[in-house]
Design a protein around this motif. Structure first.
Motif, PDB file in Angstrom:
ATOM      1  N   GLY A  22       0.810  -1.200   0.000  1.00 44.11           N
ATOM      2  CA  GLY A  22       0.000   0.000   0.000  1.00 44.11           C
ATOM      3  C   GLY A  22       0.851   1.262   0.000  1.00 44.11           C
ATOM      4  N   GLN A  23       0.320   2.313  -0.644  1.00 49.17           N
ATOM      5  CA  GLN A  23       1.000   3.603  -0.711  1.00 49.17           C
ATOM      6  C   GLN A  23       0.094   4.681  -0.109  1.00 49.17           C
ATOM      7  N   ALA A  24       0.685   5.540   0.713  1.00 50.27           N
ATOM      8  CA  ALA A  24      -0.056   6.644   1.330  1.00 50.27           C
ATOM      9  C   ALA A  24       0.830   7.883   1.354  1.00 50.27           C
ATOM     10  N   VAL A  25       0.204   9.052   1.455  1.00 51.07           N
ATOM     11  CA  VAL A  25       0.936  10.319   1.501  1.00 51.07           C
ATOM     12  C   VAL A  25       0.452  11.128   2.697  1.00 51.07           C
ATOM     13  N   LEU A  26       1.380  11.610   3.497  1.00 57.37           N
ATOM     14  CA  LEU A  26       1.079  12.527   4.592  1.00 57.37           C
ATOM     15  C   LEU A  26       1.846  13.821   4.354  1.00 57.37           C
ATOM     16  N   TRP A  27       1.292  14.918   4.827  1.00 56.26           N
ATOM     17  CA  TRP A  27       1.958  16.208   4.691  1.00 56.26           C
ATOM     18  C   TRP A  27       2.561  16.597   6.038  1.00 56.26           C
ATOM     19  N   ARG A  28       3.790  17.075   6.016  1.00 53.32           N
ATOM     20  CA  ARG A  28       4.471  17.464   7.260  1.00 53.32           C
ATOM     21  C   ARG A  28       4.906  18.930   7.157  1.00 53.32           C
ATOM     22  N   GLU A  29       4.825  19.604   8.264  1.00 52.79           N
ATOM     23  CA  GLU A  29       5.260  21.002   8.322  1.00 52.79           C
ATOM     24  C   GLU A  29       6.718  21.062   8.766  1.00 52.79           C
ATOM     25  N   SER A  30       7.449  21.985   8.161  1.00 52.76           N
ATOM     26  CA  SER A  30       8.838  22.164   8.594  1.00 52.76           C
ATOM     27  C   SER A  30       8.867  23.064   9.829  1.00 52.76           C
ATOM     28  N   GLU A  31       9.921  22.930  10.621  1.00 52.94           N
ATOM     29  CA  GLU A  31      10.024  23.728  11.839  1.00 52.94           C
ATOM     30  C   GLU A  31      10.163  25.213  11.529  1.00 52.94           C
ATOM     31  N   GLN A  32      10.657  25.539  10.325  1.00 55.97           N
ATOM     32  CA  GLN A  32      10.833  26.938   9.953  1.00 55.97           C
ATOM     33  C   GLN A  32       9.546  27.557   9.406  1.00 55.97           C
ATOM     34  N   GLY A  33       8.488  26.754   9.309  1.00 55.36           N
ATOM     35  CA  GLY A  33       7.215  27.291   8.844  1.00 55.36           C
ATOM     36  C   GLY A  33       7.112  27.432   7.348  1.00 55.36           C
ATOM     37  N   LEU A  47      -4.560  -2.488   1.665  1.00 54.91           N
ATOM     38  CA  LEU A  47      -5.247  -2.505   0.375  1.00 54.91           C
ATOM     39  C   LEU A  47      -5.756  -1.110   0.029  1.00 54.91           C
ATOM     40  N   PRO A  48      -5.965  -0.835  -1.254  1.00 50.73           N
ATOM     41  CA  PRO A  48      -6.479   0.483  -1.650  1.00 50.73           C
ATOM     42  C   PRO A  48      -7.801   0.799  -0.959  1.00 50.73           C
ATOM     43  N   GLY A  49      -7.965   2.069  -0.544  1.00 48.79           N
ATOM     44  CA  GLY A  49      -9.187   2.512   0.104  1.00 48.79           C
ATOM     45  C   GLY A  49      -9.206   2.301   1.604  1.00 48.79           C
ATOM     46  N   GLU A  50      -8.150   1.722   2.149  1.00 47.90           N
ATOM     47  CA  GLU A  50      -8.126   1.480   3.592  1.00 47.90           C
ATOM     48  C   GLU A  50      -7.558   2.678   4.345  1.00 47.90           C
ATOM     49  N   THR A  51      -8.027   2.886   5.550  1.00 43.82           N
ATOM     50  CA  THR A  51      -7.464   3.868   6.467  1.00 43.82           C
ATOM     51  C   THR A  51      -6.784   3.086   7.592  1.00 43.82           C
ATOM     52  N   LYS A  70      -2.980  -0.774  13.078  1.00 42.73           N
ATOM     53  CA  LYS A  70      -4.400  -1.070  13.202  1.00 42.73           C
ATOM     54  C   LYS A  70      -5.100  -0.668  11.918  1.00 42.73           C
ATOM     55  N   ILE A  71      -6.042  -1.485  11.477  1.00 44.96           N
ATOM     56  CA  ILE A  71      -6.848  -1.152  10.306  1.00 44.96           C
ATOM     57  C   ILE A  71      -8.103  -0.430  10.800  1.00 44.96           C
ATOM     58  N   LEU A  72      -8.206   0.872  10.507  1.00 44.47           N
ATOM     59  CA  LEU A  72      -9.350   1.660  10.976  1.00 44.47           C
ATOM     60  C   LEU A  72     -10.548   1.524  10.043  1.00 44.47           C
ATOM     61  N   LYS A  73     -10.283   1.452   8.746  1.00 48.63           N
ATOM     62  CA  LYS A  73     -11.343   1.211   7.757  1.00 48.63           C
ATOM     63  C   LYS A  73     -10.813   0.208   6.750  1.00 48.63           C
ATOM     64  N   ALA A  74     -11.448  -0.949   6.694  1.00 44.56           N
ATOM     65  CA  ALA A  74     -10.940  -2.027   5.864  1.00 44.56           C
ATOM     66  C   ALA A  74     -11.552  -2.013   4.471  1.00 44.56           C
ATOM     67  N   ASN A  75     -10.777  -2.443   3.484  1.00 42.26           N
ATOM     68  CA  ASN A  75     -11.300  -2.715   2.154  1.00 42.26           C
ATOM     69  C   ASN A  75     -12.287  -3.882   2.277  1.00 42.26           C
ATOM     70  N   PRO A  76     -13.455  -3.824   1.627  1.00 37.18           N
ATOM     71  CA  PRO A  76     -14.434  -4.922   1.718  1.00 37.18           C
ATOM     72  C   PRO A  76     -13.874  -6.269   1.261  1.00 37.18           C
ATOM     73  N   GLU A  77     -12.808  -6.243   0.467  1.00 38.27           N
ATOM     74  CA  GLU A  77     -12.235  -7.490  -0.043  1.00 38.27           C
ATOM     75  C   GLU A  77     -11.150  -8.059   0.882  1.00 38.27           C
ATOM     76  N   ARG A  78     -10.913  -7.428   2.021  1.00 37.48           N
ATOM     77  CA  ARG A  78      -9.917  -7.933   2.976  1.00 37.48           C
ATOM     78  C   ARG A  78     -10.418  -9.237   3.607  1.00 37.48           C
ATOM     79  N   VAL A  79      -9.498 -10.204   3.742  1.00 32.30           N
ATOM     80  CA  VAL A  79      -9.812 -11.483   4.380  1.00 32.30           C
ATOM     81  C   VAL A  79      -8.713 -11.800   5.395  1.00 32.30           C
ATOM     82  N   GLU A  80      -8.959 -12.808   6.212  1.00 33.47           N
ATOM     83  CA  GLU A  80      -7.972 -13.254   7.191  1.00 33.47           C
ATOM     84  C   GLU A  80      -6.928 -14.116   6.483  1.00 33.47           C
ATOM     85  N   ALA A  81      -5.647 -13.769   6.626  1.00 32.63           N
ATOM     86  CA  ALA A  81      -4.582 -14.557   6.004  1.00 32.63           C
ATOM     87  C   ALA A  81      -4.460 -15.900   6.712  1.00 32.63           C
ATOM     88  N   PRO A  82      -4.507 -17.025   5.980  1.00 33.83           N
ATOM     89  CA  PRO A  82      -4.500 -18.332   6.632  1.00 33.83           C
ATOM     90  C   PRO A  82      -3.131 -18.825   7.083  1.00 33.83           C
TER      91      PRO A  82
END
Length: 465
Positions: A22-33, A47-51, A70-82
């Protein structure tokens, strides 16, 4: 937000990378503003669409890898890995994804690859999956840790080995025999090879199984021969395997002292049986040595062959070239249907195997050449003229522009392209369009469930005029 070391963050997964993470992007502020900067996160097992909730170390870097807390919002296609090893092992990346979801993603991958080079994505059919997408592999390579544990590499850590308890993608007989070898190592207190110090005895265990004949090969790679102080341990291994695993028709001890971490042999000792096993595909028999390349999913490999025959429509009076022919996986069934077939492959041992396999199957209209692709095509044309049909099955890196343009100039009427990499496949196919070829259809086939890989069989036809 300002990201600090060890801080728990919430991230939205928007896509997967080429390794299936999975790929995600967060924005960070620099200390210098100054303007916020991107923190690009790679989050395996999402998986795509997950939080997801993650903890980020070293947030000052622009790219980081983090496992989901922790998976806060799961993709509907997520299953338990056996598999109990899934979270650590690098063998599978998608056991947490429903098989239907995996197949849809693979179809989309092929479509995107075609679209990226200006080809019509609607030519791509739905990916053909497996009825039973477990225990499908007929070959596995396991590695020993310095302590003698036998298993697979940890995900993203080539130096750490996950001790094996089971493997849900390997054939069941392979797993049983592997566990016996692991038990033997522990009882004799044998050590494994240390990649840093280049010390230690045992390096790899390769296991092959023919699902058609039931024959199994066990190939143990070590830095010393099974003689002297190791003779008694080797004799015990022979006794264990021959008594309990009658399907093991090839028990090998291969010496490899090279620093390179490859399954290669400087000296081969046949401890029991022969130095090869027999396999079958589509009614044709093949001999497999430890270093023979052969399709690792026989059920789906048969579908590849059937699709290639269906698309290629070989005829009795036609001449054909099988480019990157290997040991003749496609050559033999096509040779039975055409007048003459020439197989071209740069690996000499594969060519020798292909010649032997043709004779074993009573096929006498074949010529196999150990040449690079372009030189081989020229040599075949000089000896018996232009080919009516050409099949190409290149490595993951593709055939390349020079080879594809050489094929285009040769003007075979039909080209069947078998690919294990949609991206290089699309690039190669685009090279043929200026030579008058039309891409007719693309059929993805899933040979590696729970991984990112997908194979394709495609047909290109030369337009008249």
């Amino acid at each position: 937000m300002t990201v600090t070391i060890g801080e728990t963050l919430v991230a939205d997964v928007h896509r997967l990378d080429k390794k299936g993470n999975g790929q995600a992007v967060l924005w960070r502020e620099s200390e210098q503003g100054s303007n916020p900067k991107k923190l690009k996160l790679t989050i395996p097992q999402t998986l795509p669409g997950e939080t997801v909730q993650v903890i980020v170390d070293q947030p000052e870097k622009r790219r980081r890898k983090a496992l989901p807390e922790k998976i806060l919002k799961a993709n509907p296609e997520r299953v338990e890995a056996p598999c109990p090893h899934f979270e650590l092992c690098g063998g599978c990346v998608w056991q947490h994804w429903s098989y239907e979801g995996q197949l849809k993603h693979k179809t989309g991958h092929v479509q995107e690859a075609l679209e990226s080079v200006g080809l019509d994505p609607s030519l791509v059919q739905d990916t053909i999956g497996m009825e039973e997408p477990w225990h499908y592999r007929n070959k596995m390579e396991f590695t020993f840790s310095p302590e003698g544990d036998l298993g697979l590499h940890e995900q993203g850590n080539f130096r750490k080995i996950i001790p094996l308890e089971t493997c849900l993608i390997a054939g069941r007989n392979m797993v049983d025999a592997t566990m016996e070898v692991s038990k033997w190592v522990k009882e004799h207190q044998l050590n494994g090879y240390n990649k840093d110090t280049h010390q230690g005895l045992l390096r790899h265990l390769m296991v092959r199984e023919s699902f058609a004949t039931g024959e199994v090969m066990l190939a143990l790679f070590a830095t010393e021969s099974p003689e002297g102080d190791l003779a008694k341990a080797a004799e015990d291994l022979i006794a264990r395997i021959t008594a309990n695993y009658p399907n093991v028709k090839s028990l090998l001890w291969l010496v490899n002292t090279d620093w390179a971490d490859r399954t290669q042999s400087e000296e081969t000792f046949v401890l029991a049986g022969r130095d090869f096993i027999y396999d079958e595909l589509g009614g044709y028999r093949y001999r497999l040595w430890f270093d023979t390349f052969f399709q690792t999913n026989p059920v789906q490999a048969q579908k590849l062959v059937d699709l290639a025959l269906e698309m290629g429509k070989p005829e009795k009076e036609e001449k054909m070239i099988d480019l990157f022919c290997g040991v003749g996986t496609f050559s033999l069934p096509f040779a039975a249907r055409v007048k003459e077939l020439a197989g071209i492959e740069i690996v000499e041992t594969s060519i020798e195997s292909a010649k032997r396999n043709a004779l074993d199957n009573d096929l006498h209209n074949t010529t196999f050449l150990a040449r690079d692709a372009r030189r081989g095509i020229d040599e075949v044309h000089e000896s018996w003229g232009l080919a009516d049909l050409l099949l190409i099955d290149p490595p993951r890196s593709g055939a390349g522009g020079k080879v594809m343009r050489r094929i285009g100039r040769a003007q075979p009427k039909r080209i069947v392209y078998v690919s294990c990499n949609p991206d290089t496949f699309a690039t190669d196919v685009a090279e043929l369009l200026p030579f008058g070829y039309t891409l007719e259809t693309v059929q993805p086939v899933d040979l590696f469930p729970h991984t990112v890989h997908v194979e394709c069989v495609a047909l290109l036809v030369l337009q008249e005029g």
